[in-house]
Design an enzyme around this catalytic site. Structure first.
Site, PDB file in Angstrom:
ATOM      1  N   ASP A  99      33.616  45.401  32.016  1.00 27.35           N
ATOM      2  CA  ASP A  99      35.035  45.242  32.180  1.00 27.35           C
ATOM      3  C   ASP A  99      35.717  46.586  32.470  1.00 27.35           C
ATOM      4  OD1 ASP A  99      36.712  42.717  31.510  1.00 27.35           O
ATOM      5  OD2 ASP A  99      37.840  44.362  30.666  1.00 27.35           O
ATOM      6  N   GLU A 123      33.115  43.463  37.025  1.00 26.87           N
ATOM      7  CA  GLU A 123      34.489  43.355  37.506  1.00 26.87           C
ATOM      8  C   GLU A 123      34.790  44.613  38.315  1.00 26.87           C
ATOM      9  OE1 GLU A 123      38.953  42.316  35.865  1.00 26.87           O
ATOM     10  OE2 GLU A 123      37.555  43.357  34.570  1.00 26.87           O
TER      11      GLU A 123
END
Length: 424
Positions: free
Chosen positions: A266, A330
């Site tokens: 992330d 991501e």
């Protein structure tokens, strides 16, 4: 212990690293002074609080009182601003009844950012297990991503300013409560992914990693390179093998201790900053940059090769040790090869998140009237993917919730949803 109050602490172990480190445990006896050297005391069963701390004697002769970087449970009292390392070793260890699930196509379910509740309080792992998992199952989802699980002292960081990488957040319950959550999800056939933040860490000192040995370069780059100008956090030094070992062992810990099925690397913290994988891959961290797809944007001296190698190592080890493990990146920059195998020269992720899609839908609903939709642009956004790289696409993102935006349902119906909906 903090502030030098030593009278109720007993030294139980010392560890020789770059600095002299001693471990202290809360004890009812009187221990008014201490000195570096061999420690022959042992933890006692009548320890009233079970609190522990590391005492670090730096090269300059300064004593520092820290939480262990490997603490697996930390708690905070109402009158304290820092978290304390708490001994967690239940007499009866939680026994999982359901193994991790095999890889399969993901129908991604809710993203657990903070465990919400209809009541004015933070809900718990138990609430999620009892109330939310059955609903996820009934809606036909087979995957859920848990966010904000790694302990973070600053609640408003949404879990992205991690202080204790090996500890499950105690504000939601105990480690066994989280294990039961994952175990229950597996019994329902639901894959559970953990949101991991290995791109940066909280700048906290007493209950974080910052200045652990008295310098700014123990886990992180020294000087300005070790500070993220937008996030106010510390940036890991991936060229240090000790740091790489720390982060790789962290992944193995969550896999083996809690039996997560995989990880999403992330994140995007603010609408002005790129996500964490993007921040890791480039020395400019994506700040003030836009990516057009030109290959010069992805290859050059601005790429952080040490971070890139770390991500390759992480994927290699996870897929070799745990063949069914799922890894998701991501990345909004569009780095080529992100989801190609390491043997092909890629980074080895299984999926990338199609971050542009939820952003596009929010932009369309907020800024463009229904009669002015540019369908060509929308179709391009929906199909703009690198060939041969699997992706996860969803209509709305947790990022909208994090920055106070409205859901798609609210953008479509707004307040009329309360008064003008006709039920059959």
């Amino acid at each position: 212990m903090r502030g030098g109050q030593m009278e109720s602490w007993v030294c139980v172990e010392n560890i020789l690293l770059e600095a002299l480190i001693e471990l202290y445990i809360s004890h009812s006896g009187n221990f008014s002074s201490f000195s570096p050297g061999p420690c022959l005391f042992s933890p006692t069963s009548n320890s009233p609080s079970g609190m522990l701390e590391l005492v670090v004697l730096t090269k300059t002769g300064e004593y520092l009182f820290w939480t262990s970087p490997w603490a697996k449970y930390v708690t905070k009292t109402f009158d304290s601003v820092t978290y304390d390392w708490t001994h967690w070793d239940p007499l009866q260890r939680y026994q999982e009844m359901n193994c991790s699930l095999k890889k399969s196509g993901l129908i991604s379910g809710p993203f657990l950012s903070r465990i919400s509740s209809p009541e004015e309080k933070i809900a718990s792992y138990k609430n999620f297990t009892r109330d939310v998992l059955p609903r996820i199952k009934d809606l036909g989802y087979n995957c859920v991503q848990l966010m904000a699980i790694m302990e973070h002292a600053y609640y408003a960081s949404f879990g992205y300013q991690v202080t204790n990488f090996f500890a499950a957040s105690s504000r939601f319950g105990t480690p066994d409560d989280l294990k039961h959550l994952v175990d229950t999800a597996h019994s329902m056939g639901i894959t559970v992914l953990l949101d991991v933040v290995h791109s940066h860490a909280s700048s906290n000192t007493e209950d974080g990693l910052n200045y652990f040995d008295g310098t700014d370069s123990c886990f992180f780059h020294g000087g300005s390179r070790g500070n993220h100008s937008l996030w106010g956090s510390r940036l890991f030094n991936y060229s240090s093998w000790e740091v790489v070992w720390f982060l790789l062992s962290n992944l193995c810990w969550w896999k083996e201790e809690y039996h997560f099925d995989g990880f999403r690397f992330d994140h995007r913290l603010t609408p002005l900053a790129f996500d964490a994988v993007t921040s890791m891959l480039y020395q400019h961290h994506g700040i003030g940059k836009s990516f057009s797809g030109n290959y010069s944007e992805y290859f050059g001296m601005h790429v952080d090769e040490d971070a890139l190698v770390y991500l390759m190592l992480a994927n290699h080890i996870l897929h070799k040790l745990y063949p069914q493990c799922i890894t998701v990146a991501e990345d909004v920059s569009g780095m080529p090869g992100l989801c190609r195998s390491i043997e092909e020269g890629g980074l080895g992720f299984d999926y990338r998140l199609s971050m542009a899609v939820p952003d596009k839908w929010i932009q369309v609903l907020k800024e463009v009237g229904a009669e002015d939709w540019d369908l060509k642009n929308i179709v391009h956004t929906l199909t703009n993917k690198r060939r041969g790289e699997a992706s996860i696409t969803y209509a709305e993102s947790h990022d909208q919730a994090l920055v106070g935006d409205k859901s798609l349902a609210f953008w479509l119906m707004d307040k009329d949803m309360y008064t003008n909906i006709l039920l059959p």
